[in-house]
Design a protein around this motif. Structure first.
Motif, PDB file in Angstrom:
ATOM      1  N   ILE A 132      44.777 -39.690  49.378  1.00 29.17           N
ATOM      2  CA  ILE A 132      44.453 -38.988  48.139  1.00 29.17           C
ATOM      3  C   ILE A 132      44.253 -37.495  48.383  1.00 29.17           C
ATOM      4  O   ILE A 132      44.522 -36.666  47.510  1.00 29.17           O
ATOM      5  N   GLN A 133      43.809 -37.128  49.584  1.00 31.45           N
ATOM      6  CA  GLN A 133      43.622 -35.714  49.894  1.00 31.45           C
ATOM      7  C   GLN A 133      44.934 -34.922  49.823  1.00 31.45           C
ATOM      8  O   GLN A 133      44.919 -33.707  49.650  1.00 31.45           O
ATOM      9  N   GLU A 134      46.066 -35.597  49.981  1.00 32.16           N
ATOM     10  CA  GLU A 134      47.358 -34.926  49.920  1.00 32.16           C
ATOM     11  C   GLU A 134      47.810 -34.667  48.487  1.00 32.16           C
ATOM     12  O   GLU A 134      48.763 -33.923  48.266  1.00 32.16           O
ATOM     13  N   PHE A 135      47.146 -35.277  47.499  1.00 32.48           N
ATOM     14  CA  PHE A 135      47.526 -35.122  46.099  1.00 32.48           C
ATOM     15  C   PHE A 135      46.618 -34.148  45.350  1.00 32.48           C
ATOM     16  O   PHE A 135      47.071 -33.444  44.452  1.00 32.48           O
ATOM     17  N   VAL A 136      45.344 -34.139  45.698  1.00 30.14           N
ATOM     18  CA  VAL A 136      44.365 -33.383  44.918  1.00 30.14           C
ATOM     19  C   VAL A 136      43.546 -32.491  45.851  1.00 30.14           C
ATOM     20  O   VAL A 136      43.187 -32.887  46.971  1.00 30.14           O
ATOM     21  N   ASN A 137      43.274 -31.270  45.372  1.00 34.08           N
ATOM     22  CA  ASN A 137      42.395 -30.365  46.096  1.00 34.08           C
ATOM     23  C   ASN A 137      41.416 -29.740  45.114  1.00 34.08           C
ATOM     24  O   ASN A 137      41.831 -29.176  44.092  1.00 34.08           O
ATOM     25  N   VAL A 138      40.135 -29.872  45.420  1.00 30.88           N
ATOM     26  CA  VAL A 138      39.086 -29.333  44.546  1.00 30.88           C
ATOM     27  C   VAL A 138      38.452 -28.087  45.155  1.00 30.88           C
ATOM     28  O   VAL A 138      38.172 -27.106  44.459  1.00 30.88           O
ATOM     29  N   GLY A 145      41.933 -18.351  54.144  1.00 29.05           N
ATOM     30  CA  GLY A 145      43.094 -18.630  53.305  1.00 29.05           C
ATOM     31  C   GLY A 145      43.718 -19.973  53.538  1.00 29.05           C
ATOM     32  O   GLY A 145      44.820 -20.247  53.031  1.00 29.05           O
ATOM     33  N   ASN A 146      43.053 -20.846  54.288  1.00 29.28           N
ATOM     34  CA  ASN A 146      43.566 -22.188  54.543  1.00 29.28           C
ATOM     35  C   ASN A 146      43.021 -23.170  53.513  1.00 29.28           C
ATOM     36  O   ASN A 146      41.887 -23.020  53.041  1.00 29.28           O
ATOM     37  N   LEU A 147      43.813 -24.164  53.205  1.00 29.56           N
ATOM     38  CA  LEU A 147      43.421 -25.158  52.211  1.00 29.56           C
ATOM     39  C   LEU A 147      42.372 -26.089  52.796  1.00 29.56           C
ATOM     40  O   LEU A 147      42.587 -26.693  53.861  1.00 29.56           O
ATOM     41  N   MET A 148      41.225 -26.200  52.146  1.00 28.82           N
ATOM     42  CA  MET A 148      40.161 -27.079  52.618  1.00 28.82           C
ATOM     43  C   MET A 148      40.382 -28.496  52.096  1.00 28.82           C
ATOM     44  O   MET A 148      40.735 -28.689  50.931  1.00 28.82           O
ATOM     45  N   ARG A 149      40.156 -29.459  52.961  1.00 26.34           N
ATOM     46  CA  ARG A 149      40.320 -30.865  52.567  1.00 26.34           C
ATOM     47  C   ARG A 149      39.040 -31.351  51.894  1.00 26.34           C
ATOM     48  O   ARG A 149      37.931 -31.099  52.359  1.00 26.34           O
ATOM     49  N   ASP A 150      39.222 -32.055  50.783  1.00 27.27           N
ATOM     50  CA  ASP A 150      38.081 -32.543  50.006  1.00 27.27           C
ATOM     51  C   ASP A 150      37.594 -33.876  50.547  1.00 27.27           C
ATOM     52  O   ASP A 150      38.391 -34.761  50.906  1.00 27.27           O
ATOM     53  N   GLY A 151      36.282 -34.049  50.577  1.00 26.44           N
ATOM     54  CA  GLY A 151      35.706 -35.325  50.935  1.00 26.44           C
ATOM     55  C   GLY A 151      35.640 -36.255  49.730  1.00 26.44           C
ATOM     56  O   GLY A 151      35.916 -35.864  48.592  1.00 26.44           O
ATOM     57  N   MET A 152      35.231 -37.477  49.988  1.00 30.82           N
ATOM     58  CA  MET A 152      35.186 -38.463  48.910  1.00 30.82           C
ATOM     59  C   MET A 152      34.159 -38.077  47.852  1.00 30.82           C
ATOM     60  O   MET A 152      34.406 -38.250  46.645  1.00 30.82           O
ATOM     61  N   ALA A 153      33.026 -37.519  48.250  1.00 29.65           N
ATOM     62  CA  ALA A 153      31.980 -37.189  47.286  1.00 29.65           C
ATOM     63  C   ALA A 153      32.444 -36.087  46.331  1.00 29.65           C
ATOM     64  O   ALA A 153      32.234 -36.179  45.115  1.00 29.65           O
ATOM     65  N   SER A 154      33.063 -35.037  46.869  1.00 33.48           N
ATOM     66  CA  SER A 154      33.509 -33.940  46.001  1.00 33.48           C
ATOM     67  C   SER A 154      34.615 -34.398  45.063  1.00 33.48           C
ATOM     68  O   SER A 154      34.645 -34.001  43.889  1.00 33.48           O
ATOM     69  N   LEU A 155      35.529 -35.216  45.530  1.00 36.65           N
ATOM     70  CA  LEU A 155      36.596 -35.734  44.674  1.00 36.65           C
ATOM     71  C   LEU A 155      36.030 -36.635  43.585  1.00 36.65           C
ATOM     72  O   LEU A 155      36.408 -36.530  42.414  1.00 36.65           O
ATOM     73  N   ALA A 156      35.113 -37.543  43.986  1.00 36.13           N
ATOM     74  CA  ALA A 156      34.534 -38.466  43.006  1.00 36.13           C
ATOM     75  C   ALA A 156      33.727 -37.723  41.960  1.00 36.13           C
ATOM     76  O   ALA A 156      33.727 -38.080  40.771  1.00 36.13           O
ATOM     77  N   THR A 157      33.006 -36.660  42.363  1.00 37.46           N
ATOM     78  CA  THR A 157      32.213 -35.885  41.421  1.00 37.46           C
ATOM     79  C   THR A 157      33.097 -35.178  40.405  1.00 37.46           C
ATOM     80  O   THR A 157      32.778 -35.115  39.213  1.00 37.46           O
ATOM     81  N   SER A 158      34.224 -34.632  40.862  1.00 42.17           N
ATOM     82  CA  SER A 158      35.108 -33.869  39.984  1.00 42.17           C
ATOM     83  C   SER A 158      35.984 -34.752  39.117  1.00 42.17           C
ATOM     84  O   SER A 158      36.301 -34.394  37.975  1.00 42.17           O
TER      85      SER A 158
END
Length: 349
Positions: A132-138, A145-158
Motif C-alpha cells: 500500500i505504501q507504493e500507492f499512497v503517500n501522506v 526532497g526524498n519521499l517519506m514512506r507512511d506507516g500504518m498509523a498515519s495511513l489509517a488516520t488519513s
C-alpha cells in the motif's frame, strides 16, 4: 506441542466489532482458510486479503536473525491470527493459501515481510502482493526532497478514521519482544488483529478511489486523467453518439415524408364541390377519350344529324310549316320564276 484456539471479539473505529480466531492448530487454520477462499471466489469488488506479519525480537548482539512468529489474515470483518512459531513449521493449508491459489494480498510495507517468508520457503508471487505504501503517500517529502514512506498509523488516520492516530502509542514498543509468547497477551492479540484488519480496510478505501477515480470507467484500465474515459473508450463513445444522431435524423426525415404522403392522400379523398351553376369543360384527357358524338350529346352544341336533316328539308321543301306567321305567309306565296337557268328546278326546261 500444545494446540490452542481462541475466538475473540474486538472493537475498532466507529464502534464496529470484528471477529478474531487465534490458533496454532492445522485443522482450525484449514477450516477458516477454506472460508476465506470461498469469500474470495464470491467477492466481486474487494477481491483481496489483508496480510500482516509479526517477528521474534531481534538479537541485540546481531548473532542470530529474528524469524516469523505470527501471521495475520483479514477479510471482511474477520481476522485469522496464526501463531506460526508455535506450530511444527509445516502448515500446508497456510502455505497453499499464501502462494498456490492466486489470491491477492495487501500489506503496509512488505519489504521485511518478504524476507521472513522467504526464510520459511514461502514465496508469494510478486503480482499477487500489493504494498500500500507504493500507492499512497501522506507525509510527502523530507528535508532532502526524498519521499517519506507512511506507516500504518498515519495511513489509517488519513484514510480510515482519525481514531487510529493513537494506534501505535497505545501499544508499548517493548511489547514487540513478546510475539513468541504463548498464548499472546490480550494487548498483543488485539494489536495483531487490528494490524491485519487495517491493512484490509486501507486497500478497500484505496481500491474504491483507484476503481472510480484513476481507472477508466469503460475498460477499467489505468488512466492519467483520473476517472475520465481513455482515448479508446472516448472514441468509441463518440462513434456511438454520432450513430445515434444519424438514426434520429433519418427517423425525422422518414416521418416528414410519411406526413407528406398522408396529406396528399387526404386531398385526393376530399369530396368534390357541390357548386354546379357553372358548367366546366371536361378535364384534360377526358375529352380525348370521348368521340365526337358522345361529346355533342353531353354539350349544348347543335347535333350534326339535326343540322343535315334541316338542311335537306330546306332544299326539298319538305320542312313543316312553322307557327311563326311571318314564316307561314312567305311560304304560301309563290316565288317568281328566276331567269337563271341554274336556279330552275330540274324538269322545267
Amino acid at each position: 506441542m500444545q494446540a490452542f484456539t481462541q475466538i475473540r471479539t474486538f472493537t475498532v473505529h466507529g464502534g464496529k466489532e470484528i471477529d478474531v480466531v487465534y490458533t496454532n492448530e492445522e485443522e482450525t487454520m484449514s477450516k477458516y482458510l477454506k472460508m476465506y477462499a470461498q469469500w474470495y471466489a464470491e467477492e466481486e469488488e474487494n477481491k483481496f486479503v489483508g496480510l500482516d506479519l509479526e517477528y521474534t525480537p531481534e538479537d541485540p548482539n546481531h548473532e542470530e536473525d529474528n524469524y516469523l512468529a505470527v501471521v495475520q489474515l483479514s477479510m471482511r470483518n474477520h481476522v485469522l491470527v496464526c501463531h506460526y512459531s508455535w506450530t511444527n513449521g509445516e502448515c500446508p493449508a497456510l502455505r497453499s493459501f499464501l502462494q498456490n491459489q492466486g489470491i491477492v494480498f495487501c500489506t503496509v510495507d512488505k519489504r521485511a515481510d518478504f524476507i521472513k517468508l522467504y526464510y520459511e520457503k514461502i514465496i508469494i508471487p510478486r503480482e499477487n502482493w500489493i504494498d500500500i505504501q507504493e500507492f499512497v503517500n501522506v507525509k510527502g517529502l523530507n528535508e532532502r526532497g526524498n519521499l517519506m514512506r507512511d506507516g500504518m498509523a498515519s495511513l489509517a488516520t488519513s484514510i480510515i478514521d482519525e481514531s487510529y492516530s493513537q494506534m501505535k502509542n497505545k501499544f508499548p514498543p517493548e511489547r514487540h519482544d513478546y510475539w513468541e509468547e504463548r498464548p499472546l497477551s490480550d494487548l498483543n492479540l488485539e494489536y495483531a488483529a487490528k494490524d491485519a484488519y487495517v491493512s484490509y480496510q486501507l486497500y478497500v478505501k484505496i481500491w474504491f478511489f483507484l476503481r472510480y477515480l484513476v481507472f477508466c470507467p469503460g475498460c477499467k484500465k489505468e488512466d492519467t486523467l483520473r476517472g475520465h474515459l481513455c482515448d479508446k473508450c472516448n472514441a468509441a463513445e463518440i462513434k456511438v453518439e454520432r450513430a445515434q444522431k444519424n438514426v434520429a435524423a433519418e427517423i425525422a426525415r422518414l416521418n416528414a415524408e410519411l406526413a407528406s404522403v398522408q396529406a396528399e392522400l387526404a386531398s385526393l379523398k376530399a369530396p368534390a364541390s357541390s357548386d354546379n351553376t357553372q358548367q366546366t369543360s371536361p378535364p384534360h384527357g377526358k375529352r380525348r377519350k370521348m368521340n365526337d358524338e358522345q361529346w355533342l350529346e353531353s354539350s349544348d352544341a347543335p347535333k350534326s344529324s339535326d343540322y343535315w336533316q334541316n338542311l335537306r328539308k330546306s332544299w326539298t321543301g319538305d320542312e313543316q310549316k312553322s307557327d311563326d306567321p311571318w314564316t307561314t305567309e312567305m311560304s304560301d306565296q309563290q316565288s317568281p320564276k328566276s331567269d337563271n337557268p341554274w336556279l330552275t328546278k330540274p324538269g322545267n326546261y
